[in-house]
Each structure stands twice: as C-alpha cells, then as structure tokens.
Design an enzyme around this catalytic site. Structure first.
Site, PDB file in Angstrom:
ATOM      1  N   GLY A 185      -1.309   4.473   5.035  1.00 42.24           N
ATOM      2  CA  GLY A 185      -0.158   5.268   4.644  1.00 42.24           C
ATOM      3  C   GLY A 185      -0.248   6.674   5.189  1.00 42.24           C
ATOM      4  O   GLY A 185       0.160   6.962   6.311  1.00 42.24           O
ATOM      5  N   ARG A 186      -0.830   7.587   4.364  1.00 46.43           N
ATOM      6  CA  ARG A 186      -0.829   9.004   4.727  1.00 46.43           C
ATOM      7  C   ARG A 186      -1.441   9.284   6.096  1.00 46.43           C
ATOM      8  O   ARG A 186      -1.007  10.209   6.795  1.00 46.43           O
ATOM      9  CB  ARG A 186      -1.570   9.806   3.650  1.00 46.43           C
ATOM     10  CG  ARG A 186      -0.769   9.987   2.386  1.00 46.43           C
ATOM     11  CD  ARG A 186      -1.636  10.274   1.199  1.00 46.43           C
ATOM     12  NE  ARG A 186      -2.425   9.111   0.807  1.00 46.43           N
ATOM     13  CZ  ARG A 186      -3.358   9.122  -0.131  1.00 46.43           C
ATOM     14  NH1 ARG A 186      -3.624  10.243  -0.766  1.00 46.43           N
ATOM     15  NH2 ARG A 186      -4.008   8.029  -0.453  1.00 46.43           N
ATOM     16  N   ARG A 190       5.504  -6.779  -1.265  1.00 47.59           N
ATOM     17  CA  ARG A 190       4.416  -5.854  -1.613  1.00 47.59           C
ATOM     18  C   ARG A 190       4.224  -5.872  -3.125  1.00 47.59           C
ATOM     19  O   ARG A 190       5.208  -5.832  -3.887  1.00 47.59           O
ATOM     20  CB  ARG A 190       4.768  -4.437  -1.149  1.00 47.59           C
ATOM     21  CG  ARG A 190       3.681  -3.380  -1.417  1.00 47.59           C
ATOM     22  CD  ARG A 190       4.048  -2.142  -0.628  1.00 47.59           C
ATOM     23  NE  ARG A 190       3.366  -0.921  -1.037  1.00 47.59           N
ATOM     24  CZ  ARG A 190       2.375  -0.338  -0.381  1.00 47.59           C
ATOM     25  NH1 ARG A 190       1.880  -0.911   0.714  1.00 47.59           N
ATOM     26  NH2 ARG A 190       1.856   0.808  -0.779  1.00 47.59           N
ATOM     27  N   GLN A 242      11.589  -2.099   4.277  1.00 47.71           N
ATOM     28  CA  GLN A 242      11.199  -2.350   2.892  1.00 47.71           C
ATOM     29  C   GLN A 242      12.434  -2.208   2.002  1.00 47.71           C
ATOM     30  O   GLN A 242      13.079  -1.159   1.991  1.00 47.71           O
ATOM     31  CB  GLN A 242      10.116  -1.400   2.397  1.00 47.71           C
ATOM     32  CG  GLN A 242       9.576  -1.891   1.042  1.00 47.71           C
ATOM     33  CD  GLN A 242       8.753  -0.866   0.298  1.00 47.71           C
ATOM     34  OE1 GLN A 242       9.228   0.215   0.005  1.00 47.71           O
ATOM     35  NE2 GLN A 242       7.518  -1.226  -0.020  1.00 47.71           N
ATOM     36  N   TYR A 248       8.896  -0.371  -9.752  1.00 42.32           N
ATOM     37  CA  TYR A 248      10.326  -0.531  -9.464  1.00 42.32           C
ATOM     38  C   TYR A 248      10.809  -1.881 -10.001  1.00 42.32           C
ATOM     39  O   TYR A 248      10.096  -2.542 -10.748  1.00 42.32           O
ATOM     40  CB  TYR A 248      10.587  -0.295  -7.976  1.00 42.32           C
ATOM     41  CG  TYR A 248      10.196   1.111  -7.575  1.00 42.32           C
ATOM     42  CD1 TYR A 248      10.898   2.215  -8.059  1.00 42.32           C
ATOM     43  CD2 TYR A 248       9.084   1.354  -6.779  1.00 42.32           C
ATOM     44  CE1 TYR A 248      10.520   3.512  -7.745  1.00 42.32           C
ATOM     45  CE2 TYR A 248       8.691   2.653  -6.453  1.00 42.32           C
ATOM     46  CZ  TYR A 248       9.418   3.729  -6.944  1.00 42.32           C
ATOM     47  OH  TYR A 248       9.027   5.013  -6.640  1.00 42.32           O
TER      48      TYR A 248
END
Length: 357
Positions: free
Chosen positions: A312-313, A224, A98, A177
């Site tokens: 994810g987590r 993404r 990424q 971002y």
C-alpha cells in the site's frame, strides 16, 4: 524458485511480477464522482506493478462513503475512467477497480441520503463529510426485500468497470464497509436470512460475489477481506468459522483471487490460506499501522503460500517500487499529510529513484 519477481497467471492476465498495488483512497475525484487526468497519471506512473487495484469506487450514490471519491454508476463516470485505464495499459500495466459500498460508514452531508446498513447500529468514530469529520450517523436498517439490490449494485458497477476498460474488479469486503458489516456479529443484528448464524451472515457477501461473477466472469472477480478486523467498530466473534465458511462458498465460484489483510493471528491466516484453493493476495501489514510492507514481509508470505503480495503506502511515495525492491534501492517515506488533501502534491510529485554520481 518463486520470487517476488516471478511472473504469474491470474485469470486471463499474465502478471510480470507478484507485486500488487493495494487499493488506497486518495479523495481526488472531480465533482460527480468523475476520474481525472491526474488520476490517469498517478496510476500510469505505477504500471510496473504486477496488478494495480484502484482506490475504492462507489457502486451507487448511497454507497459513497467519503467526499471526493470516484464512482462507477453513471455513464459520465464510465467515460471519465477510460483515459485512466488507457494510460495504465499504454504503460504496460493491468488494473482492477475496487468496488466499495460504504454502508453505514457515510453521511447525508456527503450523499444527500441517509446511510443504510444491516441494522440500525452506527459506526464507531467520525466519518468524513464535505465540511469536516462528523460523528457517524444512525443508519437505516435495510428491509429484507432491499438487500438483494445492494448486492447487485456490485455487479452493475463491475459491468461498468469492464466497459470503462478495467481488467477486472475487487469487491471491498473488508475494513468495516457494507459487506464487512453483514459479516459482523455486532453491526449485523438481523433476524432474517441475512443475520444470526454464520451461514446467514456470509449470505450477502456470497450473493454480491455471485452476481458479479455472473456479470463479468469469475476470472475478472476478486474480493478483499479483513478477518477479525475492527475497523469502524465492527466485531466478529467467530473468525475461523466465519471465514472458512465464506471461503468454502466462494471456492465454488472459481474467483480470480481472495485478498486478505493481516488482521488476524498468522496461524488463522495460514489456515485460511489452506482453506482457499485459488489465488491468494496477501497484504502483510495492517492498513494505517506503524510500518510499511517490506521485502522481508513479502518473502515471508510467499513462503507461507501466498501467490501475490500487495503493497500500500510504499507505492504512494515510490512509483518505481518494483524496481527499487528488485535491486535493493531505498524506499522513500510517504508524506501522510498529503494522503487526502487533494491536488497533485503528494500525489504526482513522488519521483523515480534518482541515481547520484
């Protein structure tokens, strides 16, 4: 019938299942933005995922958001990543890097450089620095002539990623971002060709993706996005129009995939699924939200037309997540205190399920 465990053809890759390990910052790189042997172990432990997407990797020093994150803009960084990608491939996995330019979400204490953004509007909140959290600084607004070099930085990092053995790259266009800042209606107050109208606000994203496709090929390029997300204080006033326009432009480039976060109402996301003719990776729960993605969440979005589901987590504490979901084993909880603390605790210390007699 398609299930989470059906194989899938993604570009030139055959994924053995539909589970994607979502990109998650772990701030465990060595000085100089170098990948480490522990990172090779961490990703290799999770290589049963259909696809791994790495933590955010900065494409330039000025693009670095947090201390302790890895880069892909020096020869030394490329060399440091090769054992990581080799380890994943040796365990039968596939991994995309990424590429994440922090834009205004950075600090001179971290990079030695003043952060840049579309406009002189600071992010909301404290950013991480080597000496602890500090208020987000005022960024310098990029001159029109400077903007293309920052778009090209994603492509240059992508070229280095492929050289380092990655199977492809994902541009981080989400979570406040740099790409997300250009898409925003409050972080981007520009009056040139990169600001104002929807067509202008999507321009930076499209230019960054097009340059990356030219550098490494469409089959190796994904992006993404977090439609309507409010990370770091960004706002988007026209989410359906903005993202429909962006996906229409990206569709011309025949990307490997678009990776959406569940940051908008489900009906908006379903409409974007219909607007995007290619592969969709869906991340069904909010990053840092109250719950982890479950098998039910995944099946729900497969039913709504997503081809791949990112977790994810759940992947942090369950290196064998694919097998746990396949046979219905318990999902271990993650220790949030170890997310960003460095070291191997809470990084390499999660084990596969232990069957007890």
């Amino acid at each position: 019938m398609t299930t989470l465990f059906s194989s899938y053809r993604l570009g030139d890759l055959t994924l053995p299942n539909r589970l994607v390990m979502a990109p998650m910052t772990r701030v465990r790189a060595a000085a100089g933005g170098l990948a480490t042997p522990s990172m090779a172990t961490y990703y290799a432990q999770r290589a049963t995922a259909g696809l791994i997407i790495s933590e955010g990797v900065q494409p330039s020093l000025i693009g670095q958001s947090n201390p302790g994150t890895p880069g892909l803009h020096t020869d030394e960084q490329v060399a440091s990543w090769r054992p990581v990608t080799d380890a994943v491939h040796a365990n039968g996995g596939r991994i995309f890097a990424q590429i994440m330019h922090g834009g205004r979400v950075s600090h001179s204490d971290t990079t030695g450089l003043r952060p840049v953004g579309p406009s002189a509007v600071p992010a909301v909140g404290d950013v991480f620095t080597p000496t602890g959290p500090k208020p987000a600084p005022m960024p310098r607004a990029l001159e029109t002539a400077e903007v293309p070099e920052h778009a090209r930085s994603y492509a240059e990092a992508a070229r280095r990623a492929v050289e380092a053995g990655f199977d492809g790259v994902e541009l981080h266009g989400a979570n406040g971002y740099l790409i997300s800042q250009f898409l925003s209606s409050n972080a981007n107050l520009r009056t040139d060709r990169y600001g104002g109208s929807v067509a202008n606000r999507i321009r930076f994203a499209v230019e960054a993706v097009a340059a990356t496709v030219e550098a490494v090929g469409a089959a190796r390029t994904g992006i993404r996005l977090s439609p309507g997300g409010t990370f770091w204080g960004v706002e988007e006033t026209d989410v359906p129009e903005l993202y429909s326009a962006l996906l229409t432009e990206l569709a011309r480039l025949d990307l490997a995939y678009v990776h959406l976060e569940a940051t908008a109402e489900e009906e908006v996301l379903v409409a974007l699924r219909r607007a995007w003719p290619g592969t969709l990776i869906m991340n069904p729960v909010l990053p840092m939200g109250p719950k982890q993605t479950s098998r039910e969440d995944a099946d729900h979005w497969l039913g709504l037309g997503a081809e791949l589901i990112s977790f994810g987590r759940a992947f942090l504490a369950n290196p064998d997540l694919v097998e746990r979901l396949r046979i219905g084993l318990p999902i271990a909880p993650v220790d949030e205190a170890t997310y960003y603390q460095g070291g191997d605790a809470g990084y390499l210390t999660y084990s596969a399920y232990q069957h007890t007699a």
